[in-house]
Design a protein around this motif. Structure first.
Motif, PDB file in Angstrom:
ATOM      1  N   SER A 198      -5.460   4.853  10.672  1.00  0.00           N
ATOM      2  CA  SER A 198      -4.031   5.178  10.553  1.00  0.00           C
ATOM      3  C   SER A 198      -3.198   3.904  10.584  1.00  0.00           C
ATOM      4  O   SER A 198      -2.304   3.708   9.754  1.00  0.00           O
ATOM      5  CB  SER A 198      -3.596   6.109  11.688  1.00  0.00           C
ATOM      6  OG  SER A 198      -4.320   7.314  11.671  1.00  0.00           O
ATOM      7  N   LEU A 202      -0.866   2.700   7.500  1.00  0.00           N
ATOM      8  CA  LEU A 202       0.581   2.734   7.691  1.00  0.00           C
ATOM      9  C   LEU A 202       1.191   1.338   7.672  1.00  0.00           C
ATOM     10  O   LEU A 202       2.303   1.145   7.160  1.00  0.00           O
ATOM     11  CB  LEU A 202       0.918   3.458   8.992  1.00  0.00           C
ATOM     12  CG  LEU A 202       0.571   4.952   9.018  1.00  0.00           C
ATOM     13  CD1 LEU A 202       0.862   5.541  10.398  1.00  0.00           C
ATOM     14  CD2 LEU A 202       1.320   5.713   7.941  1.00  0.00           C
ATOM     15  N   THR A 205       1.581   0.456   4.056  1.00  0.00           N
ATOM     16  CA  THR A 205       2.466   1.280   3.226  1.00  0.00           C
ATOM     17  C   THR A 205       3.905   1.348   3.726  1.00  0.00           C
ATOM     18  O   THR A 205       4.839   1.319   2.925  1.00  0.00           O
ATOM     19  CB  THR A 205       1.903   2.701   3.106  1.00  0.00           C
ATOM     20  OG1 THR A 205       1.675   3.240   4.422  1.00  0.00           O
ATOM     21  CG2 THR A 205       0.601   2.702   2.326  1.00  0.00           C
ATOM     22  N   ILE A 206       4.092   1.441   5.052  1.00  0.00           N
ATOM     23  CA  ILE A 206       5.473   1.535   5.561  1.00  0.00           C
ATOM     24  C   ILE A 206       5.849   0.371   6.465  1.00  0.00           C
ATOM     25  O   ILE A 206       7.004   0.270   6.893  1.00  0.00           O
ATOM     26  CB  ILE A 206       5.742   2.881   6.271  1.00  0.00           C
ATOM     27  CG1 ILE A 206       4.942   2.999   7.570  1.00  0.00           C
ATOM     28  CG2 ILE A 206       5.453   4.047   5.335  1.00  0.00           C
ATOM     29  CD1 ILE A 206       5.337   4.213   8.418  1.00  0.00           C
ATOM     30  N   ARG A 381      -3.268   6.717   3.037  1.00  0.00           N
ATOM     31  CA  ARG A 381      -2.307   6.180   2.061  1.00  0.00           C
ATOM     32  C   ARG A 381      -1.851   7.280   1.099  1.00  0.00           C
ATOM     33  O   ARG A 381      -0.684   7.319   0.688  1.00  0.00           O
ATOM     34  CB  ARG A 381      -2.954   5.057   1.255  1.00  0.00           C
ATOM     35  CG  ARG A 381      -3.249   3.766   1.997  1.00  0.00           C
ATOM     36  CD  ARG A 381      -3.906   2.825   1.019  1.00  0.00           C
ATOM     37  NE  ARG A 381      -4.460   1.623   1.619  1.00  0.00           N
ATOM     38  CZ  ARG A 381      -5.563   1.024   1.180  1.00  0.00           C
ATOM     39  NH1 ARG A 381      -6.243   1.539   0.158  1.00  0.00           N
ATOM     40  NH2 ARG A 381      -6.000  -0.076   1.751  1.00  0.00           N
ATOM     41  N   VAL A 384       0.762   9.314   2.653  1.00  0.00           N
ATOM     42  CA  VAL A 384       2.030   8.589   2.594  1.00  0.00           C
ATOM     43  C   VAL A 384       2.632   8.688   1.193  1.00  0.00           C
ATOM     44  O   VAL A 384       3.845   8.866   1.033  1.00  0.00           O
ATOM     45  CB  VAL A 384       1.836   7.115   3.012  1.00  0.00           C
ATOM     46  CG1 VAL A 384       3.129   6.329   2.827  1.00  0.00           C
ATOM     47  CG2 VAL A 384       1.374   7.037   4.467  1.00  0.00           C
ATOM     48  N   ILE A 393      10.416  10.039   4.466  1.00  0.00           N
ATOM     49  CA  ILE A 393      10.298   9.084   5.571  1.00  0.00           C
ATOM     50  C   ILE A 393      11.687   8.479   5.802  1.00  0.00           C
ATOM     51  O   ILE A 393      12.362   8.078   4.852  1.00  0.00           O
ATOM     52  CB  ILE A 393       9.267   7.991   5.264  1.00  0.00           C
ATOM     53  CG1 ILE A 393       7.867   8.617   5.179  1.00  0.00           C
ATOM     54  CG2 ILE A 393       9.291   6.894   6.332  1.00  0.00           C
ATOM     55  CD1 ILE A 393       6.752   7.631   4.914  1.00  0.00           C
ATOM     56  N   VAL A 400       5.604  10.752   8.967  1.00  0.00           N
ATOM     57  CA  VAL A 400       4.175  10.694   9.284  1.00  0.00           C
ATOM     58  C   VAL A 400       3.984  10.847  10.788  1.00  0.00           C
ATOM     59  O   VAL A 400       4.742  10.313  11.594  1.00  0.00           O
ATOM     60  CB  VAL A 400       3.540   9.374   8.802  1.00  0.00           C
ATOM     61  CG1 VAL A 400       3.515   9.326   7.282  1.00  0.00           C
ATOM     62  CG2 VAL A 400       4.260   8.156   9.349  1.00  0.00           C
ATOM     63  N   ALA A 625       8.631   0.299   0.993  1.00  0.00           N
ATOM     64  CA  ALA A 625       7.491   1.182   1.212  1.00  0.00           C
ATOM     65  C   ALA A 625       6.591   1.114  -0.012  1.00  0.00           C
ATOM     66  O   ALA A 625       7.072   1.149  -1.147  1.00  0.00           O
ATOM     67  CB  ALA A 625       7.969   2.609   1.444  1.00  0.00           C
TER      68      ALA A 625
END
Length: 759
Positions: A198, A202, A205-206, A381, A384, A393, A400, A625
């Motif tokens: 995770s 994450l 991606t974020i 991913r 997401v 988001i 998430v 993102a």
């Protein structure tokens, strides 16, 4: 009055099987909670202790990391939380006399259940080289043994410092500071085995490896997708949040290879309705084949792209990067491949899509069912990607939600327990403490096992946990531990790891969350971070189980003084006396903890900043993102084989075994069972109730066998099976790990069934 621990291991060779339940909690949970608590603590101690769990002026539950709301119930705990508290606050004791009566070989032959039931450790004990029994040792002498072995190392990187999620923020910060002053980043932790996938997905991606939702977001959601998670057993207080969301109109999709009682219906024991009918939770159950989640979310993303007006184009344009490459990959998603990967029908996937399209505010929750596969990182991913397409988001009621398992596992990582620390963190540490921390990466859990196996790591120090029972490839791991020069465990209770030792071994008993912590400056408290980034205080009230216990911060400070000596200018003695001094330093090193002591004094604590959630700012390499586009993967199951997922029973928390039942799944009086679909069992020629050996198959050709499992017909997804860990960890190859995160792939193990020799 509390009962005595079992004198002998209970027989587990003939578990009884009944029909699975279709609702969780209710009066049975209440009765079971009170019975277990009374057995461990007695009536009066039960009442005094349980009413302090998760209260603003009480102590944080040593179980899961689920957050509390601002308004608390008088009974702010679940059944499994109460079991965790009862085992810590137990009146049972493991004294030096116990160790005199039980050799290490004797302990090694006992079950994890029996070991845990013996009670609280009362004295530090030492196993000398060549000895057969642990013997009492003074604290100063124990630290001398550790210092002797560390000083004899050729490099600090020959030492490994493991952390369990129970460790407080203060202890974790001190622990990583000690390891880095020593000169190593070998700081593996239990996150490496659970939500490392995770965090990896994450962060890319974020921009932050944590969930983006609060408890209020769950309550406000239109749609909650619960994928690869069983909250009824692993995070029972989450059911209350789902119940509240349902009352406000939310719909719930459950994605799981197994039907789970807690997601079918929740009987909240704190409401009149919960004591009768309860609340139906799941609106759509997608009984997915193990490991098919990436394919499912990829196809859902294709279908969203093909639906006019379904993409939040403003969000995508302003806040994301990589959309074109992602879109190209998503539009190639294939229906037939997805149906084969997931075992689902077109109608089920279409229903899920309709619910997603109807939702303005979507939360996706997940746990180990998504994180422990070879392709876990691209799977998360892909989750997401779906939320980015929908602009979900940084919007209230959406985001998430990786649900962490242990009560401060997220906080430990925030405090710097990580083998690959960010340069900015090391820079801050160097400015504050005036030493040059090592910059090369250290060992995670899997690589630490490899290093011990190969003789490259010689000292293993564990701050809590049950390392050998939590890790994969049991035979390899235990042999690796036995190659160490010294193994040290800071613990509250006995566990399997204490019986699998290096040439020398120490068990250092520590205070629990429930106990009063008195230091030279007065009574102390510690802090923890929950699964949603809320930091709050934890204050024990019970008299410690023994006057010979030290707190975790005190153990680290004394260890550092003895090992580092005059070379360290860190005020370890001051930190031991007053944890507020530690928090002052945290405030200057860790972003989000500014003015730590003042903010933690507020009832309920404070929430850490989260840029994607708070301001739709994404601190990634691109500044936005990131959409991603990875090839779709899913496990291939050879003919005549099954795909095994390892899981917990309801009488279990991580590696701690509270009892021998799993009443929601209808298993009683034993743990060596394998759940198999009746049609799969018929095709394989094995009958319900027969005994089989589970044999895993991996590319190295090594036979890994778990013998003597009772086969149970169960409504699993086809060609899938399930069995409890740690008994099945022996089947998980050390080298079978997730790409990127290196998390053991414990949820996708190819096995064959062989007639048991004991049948």
């Amino acid at each position: 009055m509390a009962s005595k621990p079992p004198a002998a291991d209970p027989a587990q060779d003939a578990p009884r099987v009944t029909d699975p339940k279709h609702a969780a909690a209710g009066l049975p949970a209440l009765g079971h909670t009170l019975r277990i608590a009374q057995q461990q603590m007695g009536v009066r101690r039960t009442a005094l202790t349980l009413l302090r769990v998760n209260q603003k002026d009480g102590f944080d539950c040593p179980g899961c990391a689920w957050p509390e709301g601002d308004k608390r119930h008088a009974a702010e705990f679940c059944e499994n939380g109460a079991k965790a508290v009862a085992e810590e606050a137990t009146l049972r004791r493991v004294t030096p006399e116990f160790f005199a009566a039980h050799s290490v070989a004797d302990l090694a032959g006992r079950s994890g259940y029996w070991l845990g039931q013996q009670g609280r450790l009362t004295h530090p004990v030492y196993l000398a080289e060549g000895a057969t029994h642990y013997e009492p040792i003074g604290w100063d002498e124990a630290f001398d043994v550790i210092a002797e072995e560390i000083h004899a190392l050729d490099s600090p990187d020959q030492a490994v410092f493991y952390t369990s999620g129970r460790t407080s923020n203060e202890a974790a910060f001190l622990y990583q500071l000690f390891a880095r002053e020593l000169g190593t980043n070998n700081l593996p932790d239990c996150s490496n085995m659970c939500h490392e996938s995770s965090g990896s997905a994450l962060t890319e991606t974020i921009g932050i490896g944590k969930g983006s939702v609060s408890l209020e977001d769950l309550h406000q959601a239109d749609l909650i997708i619960v994928a690869g998670q069983n909250p009824g057993t692993n995070h029972p207080r989450m059911l209350t949040a789902l119940e509240k969301a349902k009352a406000a109109g939310a719909r719930i999709i459950s994605v799981n290879p197994l039907p789970e009682a807690g997601l079918e219906r929740f009987k909240n024991p704190q409401t009149p309705k919960g004591l009768t009918t309860g609340t139906a939770l799941t609106d759509l159950f997608l009984q997915i084949r193990i490991g098919g989640d990436q394919a499912l979310f990829r196809l859902l993303n294709k279908l969203v792209l093909e639906t006019e007006g379904a993409v939040d184009e403003d969000f995508v344009r302003e806040h994301t990067h990589g959309y074109e490459e992602f879109e190209k990959a998503a539009r190639c998603a294939d229906w037939e491949e997805t149906l084969a990967a997931t075992g689902l029908t077109r109608e089920e996937i279409q229903r899920a899509l309709d619910m997603i399209l109807a939702s303005e505010r979507t939360v996706v929750c997940w746990a180990m069912g998504l994180t422990q596969h070879k392709h876990s990182v691209p799977t998360i991913r892909e989750v997401v990607n779906l939320l980015l397409l929908r602009g979900a988001i940084g919007r209230p009621g959406a985001g998430v939600c990786p649900v962490r398992g242990h009560s401060n596992v997220q906080g430990d990582r925030t405090m710097g327990i990580f083998e690959r620390p960010a340069p900015a963190f090391l820079d801050a540490l160097e400015r504050e403490f005036g030493f040059a921390p090592p910059r090369h990466h250290g060992l995670d859990v899997v690589n630490a096992i490899r290093a011990m196996r190969d003789g490259a790591a010689k000292v293993f120090f564990a701050m809590g946990g049950n390392f050998v029972a939590a890790t994969p490839d049991t035979d390899v791991t235990e042999n690796a531990m036995r190659r160490a020069r010294l193994t040290v465990h800071v613990s509250t209770k006995l566990n399997r790891s204490h019986a699998v030792t290096g040439a020398r071994a120490l068990i250092l008993p520590t205070l629990g969350r429930t106990e009063r912590d008195l230091q030279a400056s007065g009574e102390q408290f510690v802090t923890v971070e929950d699964s949603m980034g809320m930091v709050h205080a934890s204050r024990g009230r019970l008299v410690p189980a023994s006057p010979h216990l030290l707190s975790e911060p005190a153990i680290v400070c004394r260890l550092a003084r003895r090992v580092l000596g005059a070379r360290s200018t860190t005020p370890w003695e001051e930190f031991e006396k007053d944890y507020a001094a530690v928090r002052d330093r945290v405030a200057r090193v860790v972003p989000g903890f500014e003015d730590f002591n003042a903010r933690i004094a507020r009832p309920g604590g404070f929430t850490l900043p989260h840029a994607p959630r708070d301001e739709r700012r994404f601190p990634t390499a691109t500044g936005k993102a990131n959409f991603t586009a990875a090839p779709v993967e899913f496990p291939q199951i050879p003919e005549g084989r099954l795909l095994l997922q390892t899981l917990r029973s309801h009488d279990q928390y991580n590696t701690t075994i509270y009892g021998l039942d799993d009443r929601y799944r209808g298993i009683h009086g034993g743990r060596r069972v394998v759940l198999v679909h009746p049609e799969d069992a018929a095709e394989l020629g094995v009958a319900d109730g027969s005994y089989v050996d589970l044999v895993s198959e991996w590319s190295d050709g090594v036979e890994r066998r778990a013998p003597g499992f009772r086969l149970v017909h169960y409504p699993t997804a086809r060609r899938c099976a399930a069995a409890y860990y740690p008994e099945t960890n022996v089947l998980v190859p050390l080298d079978s790990t997730a790409d990127v995160s290196n998390t053991p792939a414990s949820k996708s193990v190819v096995i064959r069934l062989e007639q048991s020799r004991t049948d």
